[in-house]
Design an enzyme around this catalytic site. Structure first.
Site, PDB file in Angstrom:
ATOM      1  CE  LYS A 164      -2.912   2.617   3.079  1.00 20.80           C
ATOM      2  NZ  LYS A 164      -3.793   2.787   4.263  1.00 20.80           N
ATOM      3  NE  ARG A 171     -10.115  -1.201   4.463  1.00 21.39           N
ATOM      4  CZ  ARG A 171     -10.485  -1.089   5.495  1.00 21.39           C
ATOM      5  NH1 ARG A 171     -11.723  -1.691   5.707  1.00 21.39           N
ATOM      6  NH2 ARG A 171      -9.871  -0.804   6.558  1.00 21.39           N
ATOM      7  CE  LYS A 179      -6.231   9.630   7.277  1.00 23.38           C
ATOM      8  NZ  LYS A 179      -6.748   8.658   8.142  1.00 23.38           N
TER       9      LYS A 179
HETATM   10 ZN   LIG Z   1      -7.300   6.186   4.815  1.00 23.91          ZN
END
Ligand SMILES: [Zn+2]
Length: 508
Positions: free
Chosen positions: A257, A344, A269
């Protein structure tokens, strides 16, 4: 490239050295020669056995003797990181004192098998503490990494060769992970990799054409959508391959990743939680680092393939949002649960492609390596979390890696994949096949680091290759969110080359 090269030596006082660093349990474990030097200091300084000390003596190289006590080593919970930590402090002292070519000796530490690689681990700890960020080196020059070699007393040539390969990989991993988001924007990440593997045993291919990425890796393309507004933020997939010179007996296949920046996307965020998210590429960085060690060491019998998803999770008018349904490479319809669960998605289609390839490889093992969930850090603290499928569990893949990690100061813990993890991501309507995540931070979600492995298994098509299938494929998901940076300080902590030493010790 300027990590300190490991050199072998036999003599305790090598003439090429300009300091002698001795890591010991305490001063009582020193040999007679050193004891005679240290005794006068012990008489006047009660701290000798509790902190790093620099002692001056004519007989020692550079007149500098640096003593680094590890403290107790024999309790059930002690491990070789006591040596690693002592080395980090000792080499900072050596650097501050002006040494550029210190020698390193270990005494009285080998009390049991836990410490069989103490000298190697001390060297790697030294490299970790002496590394400086790439941007700092580019601005200030290599002068900020003045120690250019470490003379290992008691090591031979072969051992130093192995260590130098490992240290080179660690260095690459720290560079790639530790950089700010513009310096290591996706194509600059690719450029660094190309340069690091020039004329090496590892081939590097970079895919950056949008049509190809969208077709082959639709989930990565979805994550990348908002990043297309800025040319220098465009994504890429980096593919690396190592073929051994002899017959292949095992194939290691990695997806890393590489989120060069994670704003969270539409699920932004907020409240200060974005700082440090340039380190969200730590998984790809560690996979690239492992490939660097492989390129340097050229192990026999093992083929290694690595795919890196290098992408930025930006926010903008074209950003993906929760509720969207994405049709994946594997033919699975993914309902987006939260745009901050993007790692993911970025990795899923690459895993599917590797799985197809794995069916034609010799003895394959698949891995995803990622700073994936805050939950991994909450549950495991500073340890990597390995979540494995049935075939990997049956073959002891994770447990063997954990055993090596304990010996190499690269510690990890094994988690189980459970039915609750698959239930958690199951579809709620006929409109989709799987949910990417819930809509809460992983850190407050039960099984927050285990259930993403269920999602990855489904979108990677590995759920069809369990123990009872005709073609079982071992797969381990490695979450390094807790182990990827020193002290859990994502913005300022030095990046850690998590999983590399364990993989190298186990397979190379
Ligand atoms: Zn994230």
């Amino acid at each position: 490239m300027s990590f300190p090269i490991a050199y072998p030596a036999v003599d305790l006082f090598p003439s090429q050295a300009d300091a002698l660093i001795v890591i010991c349990a305490n001063s009582a474990s020193l040999n007679d020669e050193l004891n005679a030097i240290v005794q006068p200091y012990l008489n006047v300084d009660a701290r000798i056995n509790t902190k790093v000390s620099l002692l001056v003596h004519e007989k020692v190289p550079g007149k500098r003797l640096i003593l680094a006590p590890t403290g107790p080593l024999n309790r059930d919970f002690d491990d070789v990181r006591r040596v690693y930590d002592a080395a980090k402090l000792a080499f900072q002292e050596a650097k501050a004192a002006g040494a550029v070519s210190p020698a390193l000796a270990i005494m009285g530490v080998d009390i049991d098998a836990r410490y069989q690689h103490a000298l190697d681990v001390a060297y790697l700890g030294a490299c970790q503490s002496l590394w400086q960020p790439l941007e700092a080196r580019e601005h200030l020059g290599d002068v900020i990494e003045p120690i250019n070699r470490i003379i290992l007393i008691g090591a031979d040539n072969a051992r130093c060769e192995r260590l130098n390969a490992l240290a080179a990989g660690h260095y690459v991993a720290r560079d790639l992970s530790g950089t700010e988001p513009e310096r290591m924007a996706p194509m600059r990440f690719a450029q660094y990799c190309k340069a690091a593997f020039t004329d090496s045993a590892v081939e590097v291919e970079v895919i950056s054409d949008r049509a190809t990425l969208d077709k082959e890796y639709p989930m990565l393309g979805t994550v990348a959508r908002a990043s297309y507004a800025v040319e220098r933020h465009h994504p890429c997939v980096i593919k690396m391959t190592y073929n051994p010179s002899d017959e292949v007996v095992r194939t290691l296949m990695f997806v890393g990743k590489g989120l060069v920046y994670d704003t969270g996307g539409a699920d932004l965020k907020v409240g200060g939680f974005m700082a440090g998210m340039s380190r969200d590429k730590g998984g790809a960085a560690c996979v690239a680092g492992f490939m660097k060690s492989v390129a340097e060491y050229k192990p026999k019998g093992v083929k290694v393939v690595a795919y890196l998803a290098v992408v930025r999770n930006s926010i903008g008018s074209d950003c993906f949002v929760p509720d969207e349904i994405v049709h994946t490479r594997e033919g699975v319809r993914v309902r987006i649960g939260n745009t901050d669960a993007e790692g993911r998605l970025a990795m899923g289609d690459l895993l599917s492609e590797l799985k197809d390839q794995a069916l034609n490889e010799v003895n394959p093992v698949l891995f995803t390596v990622a700073t994936l969930t805050g939950h991994a850090a909450r549950a495991m603290g500073p340890y990597s979390a390995y979540v494995e499928n049935g075939p990997a569990r049956a073959a002891n893949v994770s447990r063997e890696l954990v055993e090596q990690g304990d010996l190499w100061a690269d510690c990890a813990e094994v988690s189980r994949s459970r039915r609750e993890d698959f239930d958690f991501v199951k579809p709620r309507t006929l409109a989709d096949d799987v949910l990417s995540s819930n809509n809460a931070p992983s850190a407050v979600t039960a099984r927050g680091h285990q259930f993403p492995m269920a999602f990855l298994s489904i979108v990677g098509g590995l759920d069809k290759h369990g123990l009872s299938s005709t073609k079982p494929l071992p797969y381990v998901h490695m979450d390094i969110a807790g182990s990827g940076v020193e002290g859990g300080d994502w913005q300022h902590g030095k990046p850690m080359p998590a999983t590399i030493s364990s993989l190298f010790a186990r397979y190379c």
